[in-house]
Every structure is written in C-alpha cells, then in structure tokens.
Design an enzyme around this catalytic site. Structure first.
Site, short mmCIF file in Angstrom:
data_model
loop_
_atom_site.label_atom_id
_atom_site.label_comp_id
_atom_site.label_asym_id
_atom_site.label_seq_id
_atom_site.Cartn_x
_atom_site.Cartn_y
_atom_site.Cartn_z
CG ASP A 1 69.90 35.21 52.05
OD1 ASP A 1 68.95 35.66 51.37
OD2 ASP A 1 69.98 34.03 52.42
N GLY B 1 71.61 43.35 39.98
CA GLY B 1 70.74 42.83 38.93
C GLY B 1 70.55 43.81 37.78
CD GLN B 2 67.23 43.40 32.51
OE1 GLN B 2 66.31 42.82 33.08
NE2 GLN B 2 67.25 43.60 31.21
CE1 TYR C 1 59.23 37.81 38.81
CE2 TYR C 1 57.97 37.86 36.76
CZ TYR C 1 58.84 38.47 37.66
OH TYR C 1 59.31 39.73 37.39
C1 AKB Z 1 60.43 37.90 33.22
O1 AKB Z 1 60.47 37.63 32.03
O2 AKB Z 1 60.29 37.08 34.12
C2 AKB Z 1 60.55 39.37 33.60
C3 AKB Z 1 59.22 40.03 33.73
C4 AKB Z 1 58.40 40.32 32.54
O3 AKB Z 1 58.81 40.33 34.81
N1 AKB Z 1 61.35 40.06 32.65
#
Ligand code: AKB
Length: 313
Positions: free
Chosen positions: A53, A11-12, A142
């Site tokens: 995974d 990932g990034q 999130y």
């Molecule tokens: C997102 O945009 O979901 C992420 C973050 C700010 O956690 N880059």
C-alpha cells in the site's frame, strides 16, 4: 545497475511501462508494487510484483532498500472521477505517497518520474492551446493533488537537487489495461462497446473536446524524458504534453468508418463538470523544444490500432 521500481504497476500506464522496461533492461531489474497480484502474473517476464500500500511509508522504504532501487516511476494515483467520490483517499494516495518517494529520493539519491495531468488546469486557464505557464486553479480534488504534486517536485528539485521529472498527461487511450475512474475513460470504453454492441452511451456530451494520446506515444514520452540530459530540462513542475484533441462525436464518427452500424448516445454524469473545466487543446511546444517530443498517432491511426488490437484480443 540499480533497479527500477514502479508503483501502481497494475494500472493503465504501469502495466505497459513495466512490460517495456522489463524487455529493455531484463525482468530482474524491474520491481513492481501494487495492492494486488493479478491471477496468472508472469514474474519471469515482468519482474517481481510485491503487494504494498503506497500510503505505508515504511513499506515503500523497505522495498527500495531490499531491492536496491535507483529509479522510481511513481505512477500510482486516484483519477479525477473516482477522486470526487473520495477526496481524502485522493489526497493520501496522490500527494502523501509522492512526498514519501521524494523524501527517499533526497536521502538515497533516487531518480523519479511522476505523472501529472491536464487536470491541473481549471476554468480560469485558457481553453485552447493552454500554455505551459498559466493560471492553475483546478476545481477537482484530483487537479488539486496534481498541482500540489507538481509544486512538491519543483521544490525538491530546487532545494535538494532531486532529479524528478514529470509530464502533464492528457487522456490516455489503450487496449491492454483499462483505465479506472477517469473523466477521459469514455474514449476507451467506447471501443469495447463499439465492438461488443455497436452502441455506446457516453457519460460526456457529444461536443465535449478533450486532449488525448494513444498509449504507445505516452510510454515513449516517459522514456524519452527520462533519457534526456538533466541540463536540457527547463521545467521541473511538469511538462505540458499532447497529441490529439477531439470531441466525443468526432471519435464516434471515426469509429463509424470501421463499424458503420455504430450508434452513439449520451447520458452525462458528474464527470461532465470536470471535463468542462479542462482545456480543449494544449500547447506542448516547450516539451518539443527541450527534449524533442513528437507524437506519432493521430485520431485515425489511433482508432484503427485500437479496433485492430481489441478485435485480436
Ligand atoms: C482522468 O481522466 O482523470 C485522467 C487524466 C486526464 O488525468 N485520464
């Protein structure tokens, strides 16, 4: 020396942290896991990469035991934009896998780094200079997973003395590996499109201001936090961390200083609602006090570096 495990290693953040850690400790000390192995992956330079995974508890344990892991950088995560499209996946990847890692850390005395996010804040948090300790009522799944994760980290530290450390990252801007599925991704896409087409259509409105950071600052922050004496750390949920705040229009204006023909247009999508719920700026004075955090890149330095590096690519 016990080895280092990086999850979400393609990932990034993972791909840049892996490079830094392999250069610092030797590639034989760094073990990466992710779903796939990218074509041309250089194991000699970057260390072993296993396809695992992270929602498979047994598979993670096998890797930890097989490679005698001592520190886990548990970076895997479903970001905000993608999370809204699949909340169950976001919960399993972001929270269940963290719980597995914390359980293994408790049993096997591992040190853990885990990234949180400004997404822990929501509409009821102060928008400007958002403090370390304030209301956390995120409206994205999130953000919900990041609050749950922070509370788990704090619980495992207080109850079991697990040495887990965390940072609330703002949007991260990098040129080596593109981000995937975030709300702040516009601030990376804009550079690719500025160089390719001298034009970009942003999925966030022009006046949307968000906290951001250039990747070399983020990598240094992780390493500095992990190198700090445990007793100096007063935060075991996750530290507020920031570098620069700017609007979509301000970033476009900065790019126009290098590419005068560059044109910005906007076509907001579902990520606008997420961005509107997040802070515009962050108070990270506790990170600055506890472990000496200082950012190096401002808007103009970051823009110059992004354009120079992407052009060279
Ligand atoms: C997102 O945009 O979901 C992420 C973050 C700010 O956690 N880059």
């Amino acid at each position: 020396m016990k080895r280092i495990l990086i999850t979400g290693a393609n990932g990034q953040i993972g791909s840049e942290l892996r490079e830094t850690l392999a250069a610092q400790y030797g590639s034989d000390q760094v073990i990466s896991i992710d779903l796939n192995k990218p074509a041309g992956y250089d194991a000699k330079k970057l260390g072993v990469l296993e396809s695992v995974d992270v929602t498979d508890r047994q598979a993670i344990e096998k890797i930890i035991d097989q490679y005698q892991v001592g520190t886990v950088f548990h970076l895997v995560g479903i970001l905000s934009g993608k999370g809204e499209l699949n909340p169950d996946l976001a919960w399993n990847v972001n929270v269940s896998s963290l719980k597995y890692v914390l359980d293994f850390a408790k049993e096997k005395s591992l040190r853990v780094f885990w990234p949180s996010s400004i997404a822990v804040f929501g509409p009821t948090s102060p928008k400007e200079q958002t403090p370390q300790i304030t209301t956390l009522e995120p409206t994205s799944i999130y953000g919900v997973t990041k609050v749950a994760g922070e509370l788990l980290c704090n619980y495992y530290f207080n109850k079991y003395r697990v040495d887990v450390r965390s940072l609330r990252f703002p949007g991260l801007i990098s040129y080596k590996t593109p981000p995937g599925g975030g709300t702040t991704d516009y601030a990376v896409e804009i550079f690719y499109e500025a160089l390719k087409r001298q034009a970009y259509t942003s999925f966030l409105k022009r006046d949307t201001v968000l906290p951001m950071m250039y990747m070399p600052d983020a990598i240094r922050a992780i390493l500095e936090l992990m190198a700090s004496p445990s007793d100096d750390l007063t935060i075991r949920t996750s530290y507020n961390l920031t570098a620069i705040s700017f609007s979509v229009a301000e970033l476009a204006t900065e790019i126009q200083k290098h590419i005068p023909a560059f044109q910005l247009s906007t076509d907001p999508d579902h990520r606008q609602k997420i961005a509107d719920s997040w802070p515009r700026s962050i108070d990270d004075s506790i990170a600055r006090r506890d472990w000496g955090w200082r950012h190096a890149f401002d808007l103009s330095a970051m823009t110059r570096e992004m354009l120079k590096n992407l052009q060279a690519q």
